[in-house]
Scaffold this motif. Structure first.
Motif, short mmCIF file in Angstrom:
data_model
loop_
_atom_site.label_atom_id
_atom_site.label_comp_id
_atom_site.label_asym_id
_atom_site.label_seq_id
_atom_site.Cartn_x
_atom_site.Cartn_y
_atom_site.Cartn_z
N THR A 18 57.09 68.75 40.46
CA THR A 18 57.23 67.48 41.16
C THR A 18 55.83 66.88 41.29
OG1 THR A 18 59.15 68.28 42.38
CG2 THR A 18 58.03 66.33 43.24
N LEU A 19 55.63 65.75 40.63
CA LEU A 19 54.36 65.03 40.68
C LEU A 19 54.41 64.07 41.86
CD1 LEU A 19 51.62 64.10 39.45
CD2 LEU A 19 52.96 62.46 38.09
N CYS A 20 53.43 64.16 42.75
CA CYS A 20 53.37 63.30 43.92
C CYS A 20 52.16 62.38 43.80
CB CYS A 20 53.26 64.14 45.19
SG CYS A 20 54.62 65.33 45.35
N THR A 21 52.43 61.08 43.89
CA THR A 21 51.40 60.05 43.75
C THR A 21 51.47 59.12 44.96
OG1 THR A 21 52.93 58.67 42.49
CG2 THR A 21 51.47 60.11 41.22
N LEU A 22 50.53 58.17 45.00
CA LEU A 22 50.52 57.18 46.08
C LEU A 22 50.74 55.79 45.50
CD1 LEU A 22 47.47 58.47 48.14
CD2 LEU A 22 49.89 58.57 48.78
N ALA A 23 51.62 55.03 46.12
CA ALA A 23 51.85 53.65 45.72
C ALA A 23 50.73 52.78 46.28
CB ALA A 23 53.21 53.17 46.23
N GLU A 24 50.67 51.52 45.84
CA GLU A 24 49.63 50.60 46.31
C GLU A 24 49.59 50.47 47.82
OE1 GLU A 24 49.39 46.73 44.59
OE2 GLU A 24 49.45 47.50 42.55
N GLY A 26 50.20 52.76 49.88
CA GLY A 26 49.89 54.06 50.47
C GLY A 26 51.11 54.95 50.66
N ALA A 27 52.28 54.44 50.30
CA ALA A 27 53.50 55.23 50.47
C ALA A 27 53.56 56.32 49.39
CB ALA A 27 54.72 54.32 50.35
N PRO A 28 53.99 57.52 49.77
CA PRO A 28 54.08 58.59 48.79
C PRO A 28 55.27 58.38 47.86
CG PRO A 28 54.88 59.33 50.92
CD PRO A 28 54.35 57.94 51.11
N ARG A 29 55.10 58.82 46.63
CA ARG A 29 56.16 58.79 45.63
C ARG A 29 56.18 60.15 44.94
NH1 ARG A 29 57.04 54.86 48.19
NH2 ARG A 29 57.19 52.73 47.47
N ASP A 59 45.30 54.93 41.96
CA ASP A 59 44.78 55.99 42.83
C ASP A 59 45.06 57.31 42.12
OD1 ASP A 59 44.21 57.92 44.81
OD2 ASP A 59 44.92 56.61 46.41
N ALA A 60 44.03 57.95 41.63
CA ALA A 60 44.17 59.14 40.79
C ALA A 60 44.44 60.42 41.57
CB ALA A 60 42.92 59.32 39.92
N ARG A 61 44.43 60.36 42.90
CA ARG A 61 44.68 61.56 43.70
C ARG A 61 46.17 61.91 43.63
NH1 ARG A 61 42.86 59.70 49.37
NH2 ARG A 61 43.98 57.89 48.58
N VAL A 62 46.46 63.16 43.29
CA VAL A 62 47.84 63.61 43.15
C VAL A 62 48.01 65.01 43.72
CG1 VAL A 62 48.22 62.23 41.06
CG2 VAL A 62 47.53 64.62 40.85
N SER A 63 49.24 65.36 43.95
CA SER A 63 49.60 66.74 44.20
C SER A 63 50.79 67.06 43.29
CB SER A 63 49.94 66.99 45.67
OG SER A 63 51.11 66.32 46.03
N VAL A 64 50.93 68.32 42.98
CA VAL A 64 52.05 68.79 42.16
C VAL A 64 52.61 70.03 42.83
CG1 VAL A 64 52.78 69.68 39.91
CG2 VAL A 64 51.01 67.91 40.04
N GLU A 65 53.92 70.08 42.93
CA GLU A 65 54.60 71.24 43.52
C GLU A 65 55.52 71.83 42.46
OE1 GLU A 65 53.60 71.95 46.56
OE2 GLU A 65 52.52 70.05 46.68
#
Length: 150
Positions: A18-24, A26-29, A59-65
């Motif tokens: 699951t790739l987690c990114t930020l929308a413009e 600031g909301a998580p997606r 915004d290149a900051r991501v998390s992956v689960e």
């Protein structure tokens, strides 16, 4: 009672990430993705117009689960990565390895899926590369037995 494990135990499996990114705003997606782990980076399928690729450009900051879960076997291992993502040009060789990892041998691939969804030669095809700054693991496979029998 988190129990660490070798991340390679999960990274080598053909699981969903699951790739987690930020929308413009600031909301998580989040988006489920097939992945490959090569050269100390996680590689995910994308294309130039994909929403994840657009968010990473902003915004290149991501998390992956990644979760390795087998209820009957009592296995529950969680792997998390935090870092920076980039959208890279298509590497057809890597793309083929990624598809083979999840779909099996190329001769068994569904032609419709390859022609319409996972086109190896798509001009807009891209790969998302996640370079982790941190990796954490948590094995709670004792959820059925308790930690003494794990």
């Amino acid at each position: 009672m988190p129990q660490p494990f070798d991340p390679q135990e999960v990274l080598r499996l053909p699981l969903m990430a699951t790739l987690c990114t930020l929308a413009e705003d600031g909301a998580p997606r989040s988006a489920p993705c097939w992945f490959a782990w090569e050269e100390a980076a996680l590689w995910l399928l994308s294309d130039r117009g994909a929403s994840s690729a657009r968010r990473i450009a902003g915004d290149a900051r991501v998390s992956v689960e990644i979760v390795d879960y087998d209820n009957p076997a009592g296995r529950l291992r969680h792997l998390g990565l935090r870092g920076t993502a980039t959208v890279e040009p298509m590497d057809q060789s890597l793309f083929r390895r990624l598809l083979t990892r999840h779909l099996g041998a190329p001769e068994t691939w569904n032609p419709w899926f390859i022609d319409n969804v996972a086109r190896i030669d798509a001009p807009d095809g891209r790969l998302i590369r996640v370079a982790p700054d941190s990796i954490f693991t948590n094995d709670v496979s004792y959820f059925r037995t308790g930690p003494d029998l794990a």
